[in-house]
Design a protein around this motif. Structure first.
Motif, mmCIF file in Angstrom:
data_model
loop_
_atom_site.group_PDB
_atom_site.id
_atom_site.type_symbol
_atom_site.label_atom_id
_atom_site.label_comp_id
_atom_site.label_asym_id
_atom_site.label_seq_id
_atom_site.Cartn_x
_atom_site.Cartn_y
_atom_site.Cartn_z
ATOM 1 N N GLN A 103 -18.248 -26.989 32.117
ATOM 2 C CA GLN A 103 -18.509 -28.211 31.386
ATOM 3 C C GLN A 103 -19.279 -29.201 32.227
ATOM 4 N N GLY B 231 -22.698 -30.158 29.117
ATOM 5 C CA GLY B 231 -23.697 -29.432 28.351
ATOM 6 C C GLY B 231 -25.045 -29.345 29.029
ATOM 7 N N LEU C 50 -16.916 -27.578 21.242
ATOM 8 C CA LEU C 50 -17.423 -28.949 21.267
ATOM 9 C C LEU C 50 -17.703 -29.442 22.689
ATOM 10 N N PRO C 51 -16.808 -29.196 23.665
ATOM 11 C CA PRO C 51 -17.140 -29.682 25.010
ATOM 12 C C PRO C 51 -18.282 -28.925 25.680
ATOM 13 N N PRO D 108 -22.279 -29.181 23.175
ATOM 14 C CA PRO D 108 -22.327 -30.373 22.326
ATOM 15 C C PRO D 108 -23.595 -30.463 21.480
ATOM 16 N N SER E 14 -23.301 -28.191 18.631
ATOM 17 C CA SER E 14 -22.285 -28.645 17.681
ATOM 18 C C SER E 14 -22.854 -29.703 16.763
ATOM 19 N N LEU F 254 -16.639 -34.931 13.951
ATOM 20 C CA LEU F 254 -17.027 -35.465 15.255
ATOM 21 C C LEU F 254 -16.640 -36.935 15.383
ATOM 22 N N ILE G 188 -14.027 -34.346 21.943
ATOM 23 C CA ILE G 188 -15.235 -34.534 21.143
ATOM 24 C C ILE G 188 -16.205 -35.519 21.783
ATOM 25 N N ALA H 117 -18.265 -35.380 24.320
ATOM 26 C CA ALA H 117 -19.618 -34.913 24.631
ATOM 27 C C ALA H 117 -20.455 -34.800 23.367
ATOM 28 N N ALA H 118 -19.845 -34.230 22.318
ATOM 29 C CA ALA H 118 -20.593 -34.064 21.075
ATOM 30 C C ALA H 118 -20.930 -35.420 20.472
ATOM 31 N N ARG H 119 -19.998 -36.350 20.576
ATOM 32 C CA ARG H 119 -20.264 -37.676 20.033
ATOM 33 C C ARG H 119 -21.392 -38.360 20.778
ATOM 34 N N THR I 19 -23.805 -36.933 22.174
ATOM 35 C CA THR I 19 -25.058 -36.334 21.747
ATOM 36 C C THR I 19 -25.466 -36.854 20.383
#
Lengths: 536, 535
Positions: B202, B210, B274-275, B278, B281, B331, B493, B495-497, B499
């Motif tokens: 990660q 990511g 998700l981590p 990202p 995702s 997300l 979440i 990292a995805a957020r 992004t």
């Protein structure tokens, strides 16, 4: 170094007895066993010949371990003793010893004569040892022939069963074509590079810019074909199912594990040492062969009802997986191949030992019906077979999973990610047939033993040879079915075979053990991979 | 206490039981296995009690190199994300194994050995903090169910179990390839030694989440992981194995399978996808939401049309896991938190429902078909009351913990994709339709021709009542889960957020207001709980 030393002295070359000791133990054992075969009494021949064969294998094993971590060229540079040769030697010798155990009650050894039978097994193993240690093309060919010729005979040792004779003849014809192709290829490589020595070939290719020389490439192609015949890589696998099915099952076991280990060992050494500079030319071709082998093997196994044919096609597919480690020609690749060879030995020994046991217990031969209901009637046979099948399929907590992990990682790391994906897809297809065997053992009722066994002709199957009979009666009367939750398991006709069941259990347990604690095997394989000095 | 003990206790106890001598005619394996799972449950309760909600990151980390050459670690850890799923596994397994002890099985040693192994493998998958270790446990947990279904299942079991295994293993083998590719690519891109530990992947080279993978690699890897998880759940287009598998599996095993194993798929999205991926995702967010929505609608409609109660529950699982997926791929912190809570809720009600189905079948001459039931409430007020409580929880009656879970999920989706949230609301309605239909047709109406109404026996109640009590307890106090999981889900979440943020600037007010939101919604959920309980 010792080459120079040998040339400098006039009075005979220096002989490194230590380096030669594993091969000498095997060949010496073969001579002694052959002589014991002349003993007057049949029972003496049987006991002493097989016992001495085991002793010879144990001696070879000891010598191999003694030589561990050696790195030297012996016999004027013809053979190389390093961790790759020694690691594969461990596999070969274990396979040979297991074959002796499986042949203990076999008809084949009785019909062919015990002395000859075990001497041939020992000679063939010695040939394999020579092959994996070979570092010039002459000793390579010598090793190939020394391993093949005894095997042609061994396949045909069930003299009164025509499929056995047929398989011996078939293997002889096709094996000779393979050897001839290989020899032709070696000649061309000599023609292109002017040398038979692996290191000299490598430097000739590197310095002469021969990587795209047509003569060399034709030679390489022919060598690939020849070795592919030996290691049953598709599309040169046509003989495999028939020969595996026809040969006596202990010999099938020997061919499946030992021949494959030796062939892959020389694949590693020849391609990753002698031809490493031409890797760009042969790697795509080998990758294609690996792919074809994986596809053909896995698809071919799907419809098989004979366990030996199923395992033969599975061997074709597994040869494809193993080649992936050769293709990338990295140390990680060599490590992955050696690791998987060791694992392959364990899981195949477990599977074949169960087939041998069931062949002798039921009248069903190697048909999949012979293992139906095994989980209820003979759990101590069903477990090793289950573990072997799950491991061949690559399920976690078995060594097969770790082996595939190494192979896929090596492929991805060496720029052949797609080959890793092919391995994965092949494993998916293989689930269908491996699980069929597992389902037959655990989820189907056993064959109605009374009916099928009474109907089948008794002497035609196990215990047919007169000398096996007293033994069979001796053990089967007191033998109760091993512990379990009951079920109809008493219909045994060979009775309890402790050495076969024990072998199956040991191999199955080792498969699980190395699946959970892989580090001992990893260390072995890493040492083998690191002994290929030219790789990264 | 090392987590390895927690993981391996059930399997070890079952193995001990399988080797123990029999007493009388029937071996005691079942009680050994039960003791092992109760022990695991005890450890888990201790962990929950001692868990510090303010702590972020892993606790009780075990980290050893497993396969040196490949950088694969035997790394385990517990945090707010998996704590309650571990607890769910322990509760469901203990009660299901306990319930299985009421029956006399053929070859009981193997049966309970497989159940113990299954629990261990699930616990391992939930606590694994290494990608390959996770994949290994993920595959391994399927194997016991292959044998459980194939050996002790109903008719047509061999075909069903083969289909089940091939479907799911195809998914997880693809995941294996993707996992290895992840490790190798990250190691090549960041010039770090090969390692599969999630923390290393990660945050490879400290560049940030990511960063070790290009967006293109992330996308195909994401798809392979998603395929494995969606098959396991199962989600709508990949649920082909479900009807046969649910028909054939023994009920006690099915309670574990449906209650726990399906959640590991959803958990995998939060823990791994998700981590680690990202960008992908976010890229596939809409696709995943649509799949989730399709699962909700398809599962609900199918559950409404079936008469086989096993299949009703199976399709309702498809719908419920659709909700969970929806929450994850919103997300949004609320969505993810709701998803975790809903996983726990659904696992609990599934266990209770399958135990009830077993009881109903015993009263309807062995049939699990609704048409053979009816009027079973007549002489069974207690059974009927328990079924009512569980059914109301399943359909997310306000006051139940399921209501809080679904509410948070829908709130999360509402914030990210309004249109999808609106369609998803119909799923809530459909759930009440199929659950009430099942309840009415089984317990009320005219007595079935072959059915016989009988009160719940004490032994049956011992398995069923605890699970109902847990459902009720969680309904009164869902904050138990919400507080402890808050930080970890937000981290999952994050990292995805991060992004997704650029694309959400248009809706900046909503995104900006989301930080203090979880606490507020928790209170809201609790308020609803209390009003529901007093009603």
């Amino acid at each position: 170094m010792s080459v120079a030393l040998a040339a400098a002295r006039l009075h005979g070359p220096h002989i490194d007895w230590g380096g030669l000791s594993p091969i000498l133990a095997l060949l010496g054992g073969a001579v002694v066993v052959l002589l014991v075969g002349l003993a007057p009494r049949r029972e003496v021949r049987r006991l002493v010949a097989s016992g001495l064969a085991l002793v010879a294998f144990a001696a070879a094993l000891g010598c191999t371990i003694w030589q561990w971590d050696a790195s030297k060229s012996i016999v004027s540079g013809a053979l190389r003793v390093d961790d790759l040769a020694l690691a594969v030697n461990l596999i070969l010798v274990s396979a040979g010893a297991a074959t002796v155990l499986l042949s203990w009650r076999a008809r084949a050894s009785g019909e062919a004569g015990h002395g000859e039978f075990y001497a041939l097994v020992l000679t063939s193993t010695a040939g394999m040892s020579v092959l994996v240690a070979a570092q010039n093309t002459v000793s390579l060919f010598l090793g190939i022939e020394l391993l093949s010729i005894p095997l042609y005979v061994l396949c045909a040792t069930e003299l009164h069963r025509s499929p056995s004779l047929e398989s011996g003849l078939k293997y002889l014809v096709i094996g000779s074509v393979g050897s001839a192709t290989l020899l032709y290829g070696l000649a061309m490589i000599y023609g292109a590079t002017g040398s038979t020595d692996f290191d000299a070939i490598a430097s000739a290719i590197a310095s002469g810019g021969l990587a795209s020389d047509p003569l060399l490439l034709t030679g390489i192609a022919l060598v690939v074909v020849g070795l592919a015949f030996k290691s049953s890589v598709a599309p040169f696998h046509q003989w495999t199912p028939d020969v595996y099915e026809g040969a006596p099952t202990p010999i099938t076991t020997f061919m499946a594990v030992a021949t494959k280990a030796a062939a892959l060992g020389i694949f590693l050494r020849f391609f990753d040492v002698a031809l490493v500079s031409a890797q760009v030319s042969w790697a795509p071709a080998l990758a294609a062969l690996a792919t074809i082998s994986i596809v053909v093997g896995n698809v071919g196994a799907l419809g098989q009802s004979s366990l030996k044919r199923l395992l033969a096609y599975s061997a074709v597919a597994q040869a494809g997986y193993l080649l992936a480690g050769v293709v990338v020609s990295t140390r990680a690749g060599a490590r992955a191949t050696v690791f998987y060879l060791a694992v392959y030995l364990l899981m195949n020994l477990a599977a074949f030992a169960v087939v041998v046991a069931r062949e002798r217990e039921t009248g069903l031969g190697d048909d999949i019906a012979a293992v139906e209901g095994l989980g209820a009637s003979r759990p101590w046979l069903a477990w090793p077979m289950t573990i072997a099948m799950l491991s061949l399929a690559g399920i976690p907590a078995t060594a097969g999973f770790v082996g595939k992990l190494f192979l896929i990682q090596a492929s991805a790391d060496g720029g052949y990610t797609w080959l890793g994906v092919v391995i994965v897809v092949g494993s998916m297809v293989s689930l269908a047939y491996y699980l069929r065997v597992v389902a037959a053992m655990w989820m189907r009722p056993g064959p109605s033993l009374g009916a099928t066994e009474a109907a089948s002709p008794y002497p035609a199957i196990a215990g047919g040879s007169p000398e096996a009979d007293p033994d069979a009666i001796g053990t089967s009367t007191p033998a109760a079915p091993p512990a379990g939750d009951g079920g109809p398991g008493a219909g045994a006709r060979e009775g309890f075979q402790p050495e076969v069941v024990g072998l199956a259990l040991a191999a199955g347990a080792a498969t699980v053990f190395f699946g959970i604690v892989p580090s001992p095997l990893v260390d072995l394989a890493r040492a083998a991979g690191n002994s290929l000095l030219g790789l990264f | 206490m090392p987590l390895s003990i927690l993981i391996w206790l059930p399997a070890a106890a079952a193995l001990l039981g399988a080797l123990a001598p029999r007493r009388g005619s029937y071996p005691l394996t079942g009680w050994f296995a039960f003791a092992g799972s109760v022990g695991a449950l005890g450890i888990t309760i201790g962990e929950i009690a001692g868990f510090d909600p303010g702590h972020s990151g892993l606790t009780h980390v075990t980290d050893q190199l497993w396969i040196a050459g490949l950088g694969i670690h035997y790394k385990l850890g517990l945090d707010g994300l998996n704590l309650f799923l571990v607890a769910l596994t322990a509760v469901v397994s203990a009660l299901a194994i306990g319930a299985a002890n009421r029956r006399r099985w053929e070859r009981p040693r193997l049966f309970f050995l497989y159940l113990g192994l299954a629990e261990s493998a699930v616990l391992g998958a939930l606590m694994a903090q290494d990608l390959i270790l996770f994949v290994a446990f993920f595959d391994l947990m399927l194997i016991p169910f292959y044998f459980l279904t194939g050996q002790w299942g109903e008719e047509n079991r061999v075909a069903a179990t083969t289909k089940l295994v091939i479907y799911t293993l195809v998914g997880s083998l693809l995941m294996l390839a993707a996992a290895i590719a992840t490790g190798v690519l990250v190691s090549t891109n960041t010039a770090h030694p090969l390692s599969f530990a999630l923390s290393d992947l990660q945050n490879a080279g400290g560049i940030g989440a990511g960063a070790g993978l290009s967006a293109g690699s992330q996308e195909w890897i994401f798809l392979l992981f998603a395929a494995a998880f969606l098959v396991k759940m199962p989600a709508f287009p990949l649920h082909g194995w479900m009807p046969d598998g649910y028909r054939a599996m023994p009920l006690e095993a099915l309670a574990i399978f449906s209650g726990v194993l399906s959640k590991v798929g959803a958990y995998g999205f939060l823990r791994i996808v998700l981590p680690l991926f990202p960008q992908a995702s976010v890229h596939f967010q809409t696709l995943m939401l649509v799949i989730a929505l399709a699962s909700i609608l398809y599962g609900s409609v199918m559950a409404f049309t079936q008469t086989n109660t096993r299949l009703i529950l199976g399709y309702s699982s498809v719908a419920q896991l659709g909700f969970i997926t929806l929450g994850i791929f919103a997300l949004q912190p609320q969505g993810a938190q709701g998803a975790v809570l809903q996983m726990v809720n659904h696992g609990l009600v599934t266990l209770a429902l399958f135990l009830i189905v077993g009881l109903l079948a015993a009263r309807a001459a062995g049939s699990v078909d609704l048409r053979d039931m009816g009027g079973l409430a007549l002489r069974a007020p207690v059974l009927s009351a328990i079924f009512l409580i569980v059914a109301l929880a399943t359909l997310a009656m306000p006051g139940s913990s399921n209501f809080v879970g679904e509410f948070l999920i829908l709130l999360g989706v509402f914030r990210s994709k309004l249109a999808i949230a609106i369609v998803a609301f119909t799923g809530v309605v459909l759930a009440s339709v199929y659950m009430l239909r099942t309840l009415i047709r089984a317990m009320h109406n005219r007595l079935g021709t072959r059915a016989e109404s009988r009160e719940i026996a004490l032994a049956d109640a011992l398995a069923l009542v605890p699970s109902t009590l847990v459902i009720l307890g969680l309904s009164f106090y869902p904050q138990l889960v919400l507080h402890r999981s808050e930080r970890s889900t937000a981290a999952a979440i994050a990292a995805a957020r991060a992004t997704a943020q650029p694309s959400q600037t248009a809706r900046a007010p909503l995104a900006g207001a989301s930080a203090p939101q979880p606490a507020r919604t928790s209170t809201l959920g609790a308020g609803a709980t209390h009003s529901g309980a007093t009603r």
